[in-house]
Scaffold this active site. Structure first.
Site, PDB file in Angstrom:
ATOM      1  N   GLY A   1      41.571  46.737  40.448  1.00  0.00           N
ATOM      2  CA  GLY A   1      42.828  46.889  39.310  1.00  0.00           C
ATOM      3  C   GLY A   1      42.955  48.483  39.509  1.00  0.00           C
ATOM      4  O   GLY A   1      41.941  49.223  38.136  1.00  0.00           O
TER       5      GLY A   1
ATOM      6  N   ARG B   1      38.915  46.656  46.271  1.00  0.00           N
ATOM      7  CA  ARG B   1      38.418  45.871  46.103  1.00  0.00           C
ATOM      8  C   ARG B   1      37.361  45.762  47.458  1.00  0.00           C
ATOM      9  O   ARG B   1      38.368  46.004  48.541  1.00  0.00           O
ATOM     10  CB  ARG B   1      38.330  44.900  45.875  1.00  0.00           C
ATOM     11  CG  ARG B   1      39.819  44.906  44.373  1.00  0.00           C
ATOM     12  CD  ARG B   1      40.078  43.655  43.557  1.00  0.00           C
ATOM     13  NE  ARG B   1      40.617  43.414  42.546  1.00  0.00           N
ATOM     14  CZ  ARG B   1      41.475  43.778  41.301  1.00  0.00           C
ATOM     15  NH1 ARG B   1      42.351  43.384  43.223  1.00  0.00           N
ATOM     16  NH2 ARG B   1      42.310  43.277  40.893  1.00  0.00           N
TER      17      ARG B   1
ATOM     18  N   ASP C   1      35.002  45.998  35.095  1.00  0.00           N
ATOM     19  CA  ASP C   1      33.071  44.980  35.220  1.00  0.00           C
ATOM     20  C   ASP C   1      32.659  44.801  36.856  1.00  0.00           C
ATOM     21  O   ASP C   1      31.560  45.056  37.446  1.00  0.00           O
ATOM     22  CB  ASP C   1      33.336  43.929  34.709  1.00  0.00           C
ATOM     23  CG  ASP C   1      33.165  43.358  32.971  1.00  0.00           C
ATOM     24  OD1 ASP C   1      33.586  42.236  32.835  1.00  0.00           O
ATOM     25  OD2 ASP C   1      32.501  44.417  32.710  1.00  0.00           O
TER      26      ASP C   1
ATOM     27  N   THR D   1      40.137  49.446  33.000  1.00  0.00           N
ATOM     28  CA  THR D   1      40.977  48.161  33.477  1.00  0.00           C
ATOM     29  C   THR D   1      42.001  47.919  32.259  1.00  0.00           C
ATOM     30  O   THR D   1      41.924  48.623  31.294  1.00  0.00           O
ATOM     31  CB  THR D   1      40.698  47.505  33.221  1.00  0.00           C
ATOM     32  OG1 THR D   1      41.433  45.778  33.474  1.00  0.00           O
ATOM     33  CG2 THR D   1      38.848  46.993  32.370  1.00  0.00           C
TER      34      THR D   1
ATOM     35  N   ASP E   1      42.798  45.087  31.116  1.00  0.00           N
ATOM     36  CA  ASP E   1      42.548  43.972  30.787  1.00  0.00           C
ATOM     37  C   ASP E   1      42.072  44.165  28.806  1.00  0.00           C
ATOM     38  O   ASP E   1      41.633  43.346  28.481  1.00  0.00           O
ATOM     39  CB  ASP E   1      41.754  43.070  31.476  1.00  0.00           C
ATOM     40  CG  ASP E   1      42.452  43.035  32.711  1.00  0.00           C
ATOM     41  OD1 ASP E   1      42.218  42.020  33.724  1.00  0.00           O
ATOM     42  OD2 ASP E   1      43.985  43.235  32.531  1.00  0.00           O
TER      43      ASP E   1
ATOM     44  N   ASP F   1      38.791  44.154  28.639  1.00  0.00           N
ATOM     45  CA  ASP F   1      37.885  43.558  28.650  1.00  0.00           C
ATOM     46  C   ASP F   1      36.605  43.986  29.552  1.00  0.00           C
ATOM     47  O   ASP F   1      35.357  42.467  29.685  1.00  0.00           O
ATOM     48  CB  ASP F   1      38.377  42.064  29.838  1.00  0.00           C
ATOM     49  CG  ASP F   1      38.206  42.703  30.960  1.00  0.00           C
ATOM     50  OD1 ASP F   1      38.089  41.766  31.848  1.00  0.00           O
ATOM     51  OD2 ASP F   1      38.414  43.752  31.593  1.00  0.00           O
TER      52      ASP F   1
ATOM     53  N   ARG G   1      43.764  39.213  33.172  1.00  0.00           N
ATOM     54  CA  ARG G   1      42.760  38.142  33.862  1.00  0.00           C
ATOM     55  C   ARG G   1      42.159  37.345  32.941  1.00  0.00           C
ATOM     56  O   ARG G   1      43.238  36.536  32.369  1.00  0.00           O
ATOM     57  CB  ARG G   1      41.433  39.322  34.226  1.00  0.00           C
ATOM     58  CG  ARG G   1      40.496  38.833  35.249  1.00  0.00           C
ATOM     59  CD  ARG G   1      39.937  39.624  36.218  1.00  0.00           C
ATOM     60  NE  ARG G   1      40.111  40.060  37.096  1.00  0.00           N
ATOM     61  CZ  ARG G   1      40.587  40.135  37.915  1.00  0.00           C
ATOM     62  NH1 ARG G   1      40.482  39.613  38.927  1.00  0.00           N
ATOM     63  NH2 ARG G   1      41.329  41.854  38.665  1.00  0.00           N
TER      64      ARG G   1
END
Ligand code: F6P
Length: 329
Positions: free
Chosen positions: A14, A75, A106, A128, A130, A132, A174
């Protein structure tokens, strides 16, 4: 590791505001080390397809403040296959690439690890919205996405306050709640639902709204991380339980756009610089991470095992801000 003379840089997964700042830093740092830089378009798929562009100092002019990525992103299912990865290695050989700088999350780094195992040195830059990625305190794009969501929710609050309504807002992230919790605290949400804290609807939503009402509030803001559920369903459940008709907003991909904040521009520039410096100084197969405000390099294999847990103390702070409640002395 042999002397680095030419590197590839790509953005994957993303997109995130600040990716362009990272690309710019990689190119300009490479040139400062006397290293040529080739842009690989459309992430790992671009390496398989040999979709590339020579990058100069001018190529990355005036992109620092632009969201998105001039290298496009995608992706790649092909890259998940050994056949695809071998094609990627062949492209590196064909272009004379001594190493790759991969900017993404990731999933990008799992691909980077596989490529490194086939002999291509790689350095990862975490990007990202996120936030995360377990090995780094911060990922490029998080601050911009949070501020975009905060601005949107501030606007929603104006009209919810005027009509004395309940707003349920779904944010991205996410399977993580970092974005939702940061935004929830920043907008003074009545409740924040995150995947890391299993939602007890009665306690975490109904009683929070009732508590806010008792405290004199006549409008309510519920922030829902997409990984914790659907804002539409939460809205329907609130209507069934309390009899009010919440207005639902799914912020979606608005959170992925916009001009990166200063934090994202500065962090991305530092990460891009240190990614190339590592390669120039003979190190690779690592992720460039922030730690206590500084930059550290963590081996990719180790980095991918690291988990980042939601700061539940902040969750408690959010609760106290809304409903007081005695903090343990
Ligand atoms: O990983 C970034 C992210 O924006 C997530 O927060 C979100 O769930 C996902 O990407 C959306 O993916 P796509 O852009 O492919 O719809």
């Amino acid at each position: 590791m042999k002397k680095i003379k030419r590197i590839g840089v790509l953005t994957s997964g993303g997109d995130a505001p600040g990716m362009n700042a990272a690309v710019r830093a990689v190119v300009r740092t490479a040139l400062a080390y006397g290293i040529e830089c080739i842009g690989i378009r459309r992430g790992w798929q671009g390496l398989i397809n040999a979709d590339f562009v020579q990058l100069s100092r001018e190529s990355v002019g005036h992109i620092l403040s632009r969201g998105g990525t001039i290298l496009y992103t995608a992706r790649s299912d092909d890259f998940m296959t050994e056949k695809g990865r071998k094609k990627a290695v062949a492209t590196c050989k064909m272009l004379g690439l001594d190493a790759i700088v991969a900017i993404g999350g990731d999933g990008t780094f799992r691909g980077a690890l596989e490529l490194s195992r086939l002999g291509v040195p790689v350095v990862g830059v975490p990007a990202t919205i996120d936030n995360d990625v377990g090995c780094t305190n911060y990922t490029i794009g998080f601050d911009t996405a949070c501020n975009t969501a905060i601005e949107c929710i501030d606007r929603l609050r104006d009209t919810m306050q005027s009509h004395e309504r309940c707003s349920v807002v779904e944010v991205m992230g996410r399977n993580a709640g970092f974005l939702a919790l940061y935004v929830g605290i920043s907008v003074g949400a009545t409740a924040v639902l995150v995947p890391e804290h299993e939602t007890d609807f009665q306690k975490d939503v109904v009683e929070r709204i009732q508590g806010a009402r008792l405290a004199g509030n006549t409008h309510f803001m519920i922030v829902v991380a997409e990984g914790a559920g659907s804002a539409i369903e939460i809205g329907e459940k609130i209507e069934e339980a309390i009899g009010i008709h919440p207005r639902v907003t799914v912020l979606g991909h608005i959170q992925r756009g916009g001009s990166p904040t200063g934090r994202d521009r500065e962090t991305a520039t530092r990460m891009g610089y240190y990614a190339v410096a590592a390669l120039a100084e003979g190190r690779s197969n690592c992720i460039i991470c922030t730690k206590e405000g500084g930059i550290v390099e963590i081996p990719i294999e180790e980095a991918l095992t690291m988990k980042k847990h939601l700061q539940m103390d902040r969750y408690r702070i959010m609760e106290v801000m809304q409903f007081g409640g005695m903090v343990n002395p």
